[in-house]
Design an enzyme around this catalytic site. Structure first.
Site, short mmCIF file in Angstrom:
data_model
loop_
_atom_site.label_atom_id
_atom_site.label_comp_id
_atom_site.label_asym_id
_atom_site.label_seq_id
_atom_site.Cartn_x
_atom_site.Cartn_y
_atom_site.Cartn_z
N CYS A 1 -4.81 2.79 -3.51
CA CYS A 1 -3.37 3.05 -2.81
C CYS A 1 -2.52 2.09 -3.02
O CYS A 1 -1.50 2.05 -2.52
CB CYS A 1 -3.71 3.35 -1.31
SG CYS A 1 -4.73 4.67 -1.19
N LYS B 1 -10.36 -1.02 10.40
CA LYS B 1 -10.46 -2.07 9.61
C LYS B 1 -10.75 -3.40 10.21
O LYS B 1 -10.84 -4.47 9.72
CB LYS B 1 -9.00 -2.31 8.52
CG LYS B 1 -8.94 -1.25 7.65
CD LYS B 1 -7.63 -1.48 6.83
CE LYS B 1 -6.96 -0.21 6.04
NZ LYS B 1 -7.94 -0.01 5.00
N HIS C 1 0.84 -1.09 0.21
CA HIS C 1 0.03 0.02 -0.03
C HIS C 1 1.06 1.33 0.00
O HIS C 1 1.94 1.19 0.78
CB HIS C 1 -0.94 -0.06 1.31
CG HIS C 1 -1.71 0.94 1.49
ND1 HIS C 1 -1.59 2.13 1.66
CD2 HIS C 1 -3.25 0.72 1.37
CE1 HIS C 1 -2.67 3.03 1.93
NE2 HIS C 1 -3.74 1.93 1.50
N ASP D 1 3.30 -4.85 7.78
CA ASP D 1 2.01 -4.01 7.85
C ASP D 1 0.99 -5.03 7.93
O ASP D 1 0.57 -5.82 6.91
CB ASP D 1 2.12 -3.11 6.34
CG ASP D 1 0.55 -2.63 6.24
OD1 ASP D 1 -0.26 -2.80 6.80
OD2 ASP D 1 0.53 -1.82 5.27
N GLN E 1 -4.39 -5.67 6.59
CA GLN E 1 -5.34 -6.67 6.12
C GLN E 1 -5.27 -8.13 6.68
O GLN E 1 -5.96 -9.08 6.19
CB GLN E 1 -4.95 -6.54 4.58
CG GLN E 1 -5.29 -5.30 3.81
CD GLN E 1 -6.56 -4.82 3.81
OE1 GLN E 1 -7.53 -5.67 3.96
NE2 GLN E 1 -6.76 -3.47 3.50
N1 PLP Z 1 -1.84 -0.81 4.57
C1 PLP Z 1 -2.49 -1.65 4.00
C2 PLP Z 1 -2.18 -2.66 3.62
C3 PLP Z 1 -3.92 -1.02 3.92
O1 PLP Z 1 -4.81 -1.76 3.17
C4 PLP Z 1 -4.09 0.38 4.32
C5 PLP Z 1 -5.48 0.99 4.11
O2 PLP Z 1 -6.28 0.67 3.16
C6 PLP Z 1 -3.13 1.08 5.14
C7 PLP Z 1 -1.90 0.36 5.38
C8 PLP Z 1 -3.53 2.27 5.51
O3 PLP Z 1 -4.19 2.27 6.71
P1 PLP Z 1 -4.67 3.54 7.25
O4 PLP Z 1 -5.32 4.32 6.16
O5 PLP Z 1 -5.73 3.08 8.18
O6 PLP Z 1 -3.55 4.48 8.04
#
Ligand code: PLP
Length: 413
Positions: free
Chosen positions: A370, A230, A127, A204, A207
């Site tokens: 993203c 999430k 992301h 990260d 997901q």
């Molecule tokens: N990392 C992953 C894999 C994501 O799917 C997302 C959000 O879609 C993020 C990071 C960023 O999360 P946040 O916008 O809650 O900081």
């Protein structure tokens, strides 16, 4: 809520007040869970109750209400610690979200310990939140970013990863699960291989945590991050797990109240962990809501949720596969992915697809998610994405398939 031995889907759906509404005259089918999940009544109630009966600022009040609020906030931290099996509660830092957690690590650990010529390894599946902070740091410090490719099914290429690792590799930042494809990465092995060359690893987990049990001790990762929203919890709250020894030897991220032990105009001394990284008034109600969300999903059981979502993924894949002109971005085998389906239709742009299926009550995502580099890898500007959560049903997958047939009817021959 008492633990359940069978998957009582109707009961779980009733726990989410938002799901019982209609949209444009159709029952809402919320299939955008990878972007954000809906909130169960337990989370809404815990937050409301806190504001109604327990609200005060934390840590600095000498009065009863503030002590109660502090107890609840710190209780939420302990709840998160147990959820990911961290060794120490001091290793859990509350942030605004995964994005802030990653930026924190880049701006503190990265700024302190990385220098020109060092290499940071990412993957094509990241992301933007796990790309841009490292890019910013790389351009400020003269680092090199190396990117592990994926195959045509969106799988992480192990040999390529190994060939990128060297004594110059100082940091590896990888997603646990791709938000576009649902691909599950072999993070435990990734960590072990990175450690073998002396690199630190951030995972990260945005997901991953809504779909599978995570044990940071077992993974042996250095940092693990995720967002509350999430995970059926509130927005504005995220988690950074870091190994205690690393956090102790990192400078603070932001300066302000609550993160200091003492301040004079000449110098400030930092508070201990975790407060060193939590400058200012924290998101107290959101942390309490996150703890309620964790209680809620653990009352159902992550393994039961995973079985339910796997069934939905299988069913939806079969339904959508029957639609003429529909192409899945990656037809990866079921067992290597979570409940996410990214697809295109030959006759309509993903944005048109999402707009039209919404007219039938079906909420899906369209765009680059993203993850623009991954879109480039697969030669598409955007995809439509359906992502399933613990409350979704086969009927909702049917509603999506029916709505997609209507898109075909409008645009296609
Ligand atoms: N990392 C992953 C894999 C994501 O799917 C997302 C959000 O879609 C993020 C990071 C960023 O999360 P946040 O916008 O809650 O900081």
């Amino acid at each position: 809520m008492a633990a359940t031995t069978f998957y009582d889907l109707d009961h779980f759906r009733a726990d989410f007040p938002i799901l019982c509404q209609t949209v444009h005259g159709y029952p809402l089918a919320f299939l955008d869970n990878a972007a954000s999940t809906q909130k169960p009544a337990d989370v809404i109630t815990a937050t409301k109750k806190f504001y109604e009966t327990g609200y005060a600022n934390v840590h600095r009040g000498a009065y009863w209400l503030s002590e109660q609020a502090t107890r609840q906030y710190e209780g939420a931290r302990e709840r998160v610690r147990a959820f990911i099996n961290a060794r120490h509660v001091e290793e859990i830092i509350f942030t605004r979200g995964a994005t802030e957690s990653i930026n924190l690590v880049a701006a503190t650990w990265g700024q302190t310990y990385l220098q020109a010529g060092d290499e940071v390894v990412l993957t094509w599946l990241e992301h933007h939140s796990n790309i841009v902070p490292w890019q910013m740091l790389a351009s400020a410090k003269g680092l090199t970013l190396k990117v592990v490719p994926v195959d045509d099914e969106g799988r992480f290429l192990w040999e390529a990863y190994q060939s990128l690792l060297s004594s110059r590799t100082r940091f590896v930042a990888v997603t646990h699960v791709s938000n576009v494809l649902g691909t599950i990465l072999p993070v435990k092995d990734i960590v072990a291989a990175a450690h073998a060359v002396g690199a630190k690893v951030l995972i990260d987990g945005c997901q991953a945590v809504p779909h599978m049990a995570v044990d940071v001790c077992d993974l042996a990762c250095d940092f693990y991050v995720f967002s509350g929203h999430k995970l059926y919890g509130p927005t504005g709250i995220g988690v950074l797990y870091g190994r205690e020894v690393l956090l102790q030897n990192m400078p603070p991220y932001q300066g302000g109240g609550d993160m200091i032990a003492s301040v004079t105009f000449e110098k400030a001394h930092w508070a201990g962990l975790p407060y060193k990284f939590e400058a200012g008034t924290p998101a107290v109600a959101q942390a309490i809501g996150l703890a309620a969300a964790i209680d809620y999903i653990e009352s159902i059981g992550l393994s039961a949720i995973a079985v339910h979502e796997a069934d939905l993924l299988h069913y939806a894949t079969q339904r959508l596969a029957g639609i003429r002109g529909l192409r899945f971005l990656c037809p990866a085998p079921q067992q290597t992915k979570t409940s996410v389906l990214s697809f295109t239709l030959d006759c309509a742009h993903p944005h048109d697809i999402a707009t039209i299926v919404d007219r039938y009550g079906v909420a899906i995502r369209a765009g680059h998610h993203c993850a623009q580099p991954l879109m480039q890898r697969f030669g598409v500007p955007a995809t439509a994405r359906a992502s399933f959560g613990l409350y979704n049903t086969r009927e909702e997958a049917d509603a999506l398939a029916d709505a997609l047939e209507r898109v075909r009817g409008i645009f296609g021959p």
